[in-house]
Design a protein around this motif. Structure first.
Motif, PDB file in Angstrom:
ATOM      1  N   GLU A 179     -11.179  74.711 182.035  1.00  0.00           N
ATOM      2  CA  GLU A 179     -12.243  75.671 181.732  1.00  0.00           C
ATOM      3  C   GLU A 179     -12.797  76.299 183.006  1.00  0.00           C
ATOM      4  N   CYS A 180     -12.958  75.497 184.042  1.00  0.00           N
ATOM      5  CA  CYS A 180     -13.439  76.025 185.320  1.00  0.00           C
ATOM      6  C   CYS A 180     -12.431  76.996 185.914  1.00  0.00           C
ATOM      7  N   ASN A 181     -11.146  76.655 185.821  1.00  0.00           N
ATOM      8  CA  ASN A 181     -10.112  77.541 186.327  1.00  0.00           C
ATOM      9  C   ASN A 181     -10.119  78.868 185.584  1.00  0.00           C
ATOM     10  N   ALA A 182     -10.244  78.808 184.268  1.00  0.00           N
ATOM     11  CA  ALA A 182     -10.315  80.036 183.472  1.00  0.00           C
ATOM     12  C   ALA A 182     -11.555  80.842 183.853  1.00  0.00           C
ATOM     13  N   HIS A 234     -14.474  83.940 197.160  1.00  0.00           N
ATOM     14  CA  HIS A 234     -14.947  82.567 196.936  1.00  0.00           C
ATOM     15  C   HIS A 234     -14.428  82.039 195.595  1.00  0.00           C
ATOM     16  N   HIS A 235     -14.478  82.875 194.569  1.00  0.00           N
ATOM     17  CA  HIS A 235     -13.947  82.491 193.259  1.00  0.00           C
ATOM     18  C   HIS A 235     -12.438  82.224 193.339  1.00  0.00           C
ATOM     19  N   GLU A 236     -11.718  83.078 194.078  1.00  0.00           N
ATOM     20  CA  GLU A 236     -10.272  82.882 194.223  1.00  0.00           C
ATOM     21  C   GLU A 236      -9.979  81.562 194.923  1.00  0.00           C
ATOM     22  N   GLN A 237     -10.736  81.256 195.966  1.00  0.00           N
ATOM     23  CA  GLN A 237     -10.541  80.010 196.708  1.00  0.00           C
ATOM     24  C   GLN A 237     -10.784  78.805 195.801  1.00  0.00           C
ATOM     25  N   LEU A 238     -11.879  78.830 195.053  1.00  0.00           N
ATOM     26  CA  LEU A 238     -12.168  77.730 194.135  1.00  0.00           C
ATOM     27  C   LEU A 238     -11.089  77.643 193.058  1.00  0.00           C
ATOM     28  N   GLY A 239     -10.643  78.782 192.558  1.00  0.00           N
ATOM     29  CA  GLY A 239      -9.571  78.795 191.561  1.00  0.00           C
ATOM     30  C   GLY A 239      -8.297  78.153 192.084  1.00  0.00           C
ATOM     31  N   ASN A 240      -7.977  78.417 193.341  1.00  0.00           N
ATOM     32  CA  ASN A 240      -6.796  77.799 193.952  1.00  0.00           C
ATOM     33  C   ASN A 240      -6.962  76.284 194.039  1.00  0.00           C
ATOM     34  N   GLU A 241      -8.155  75.829 194.403  1.00  0.00           N
ATOM     35  CA  GLU A 241      -8.431  74.388 194.465  1.00  0.00           C
ATOM     36  C   GLU A 241      -8.308  73.750 193.082  1.00  0.00           C
ATOM     37  N   LYS A 245     -16.600  70.260 190.983  1.00  0.00           N
ATOM     38  CA  LYS A 245     -16.040  71.615 191.005  1.00  0.00           C
ATOM     39  C   LYS A 245     -16.760  72.506 189.999  1.00  0.00           C
ATOM     40  N   ALA A 246     -17.087  71.947 188.843  1.00  0.00           N
ATOM     41  CA  ALA A 246     -17.823  72.722 187.836  1.00  0.00           C
ATOM     42  C   ALA A 246     -19.209  73.111 188.373  1.00  0.00           C
TER      43      ALA A 246
END
Length: 144
Positions: free
Chosen positions: A12-15, A46-53, A125-126
């Motif tokens: 859900e966080c990734n989405a 920042h969103h892209e970086q977190l998405g990659n993680e 992460k959430a």
């Protein structure tokens, strides 16, 4: 063994990060103020970086990512383009992204509550995603 709650929360966080990147890209082409453009670009990165993680964490658990629903993306596209067709000002861009931040915060918090057995890392992460959304909404107040 990893709990299903952990996987569900990570998905859900990734989405959510994917939806944020999509929405930010939708409005960036209409932004005129350089400071606003810089804020939105930094947040997108920042969103892209977190998405990659998040993607790496899901892979570590042998799981796939979850894309945002087509309905959510479609509704976002329609709302964004309809509002910008009427008024393509920076105020409208800031308003659209603020609405997205508020929706993201509510959605991710709901998932944190829905998946209480998620591990500490997934919950962290959430909460990080919520913090990014809260910071962006705060930065946009001057442009509303």
């Amino acid at each position: 063994m990893v709990s299903k709650d952990t996987v569900y929360l990570l998905r859900e966080c990734n989405a959510g990060t994917q939806m944020a990147v999509y929405s930010l890209n939708e409005v960036l082409g209409n932004v005129k103020d350089q400071k606003l453009c810089d804020i939105l670009t930094a947040s997108r990165n920042h969103h892209e970086q977190l998405g990659n993680e998040l993607h790496i964490l899901l892979q570590k658990h042998g799981e796939e990512t979850k894309d945002p629903g087509m309905m959510a993306k479609g509704m976002s596209w329609v709302k964004t383009n309809a509002k910008l067709a009427i008024d393509d000002s920076d105020r409208v861009c800031a308003d659209l992204i603020t609405d997205g931040c508020n929706m993201g915060i509510k959605t991710i918090q709901r998932h944190i509550n829905q998946y209480p057995a998620a591990d500490k890392e997934a919950r962290g992460k959430a909460k990080e995603l919520i913090s990014i959304e809260e910071a962006l909404a705060g930065d946009l107040k001057a442009f509303l």
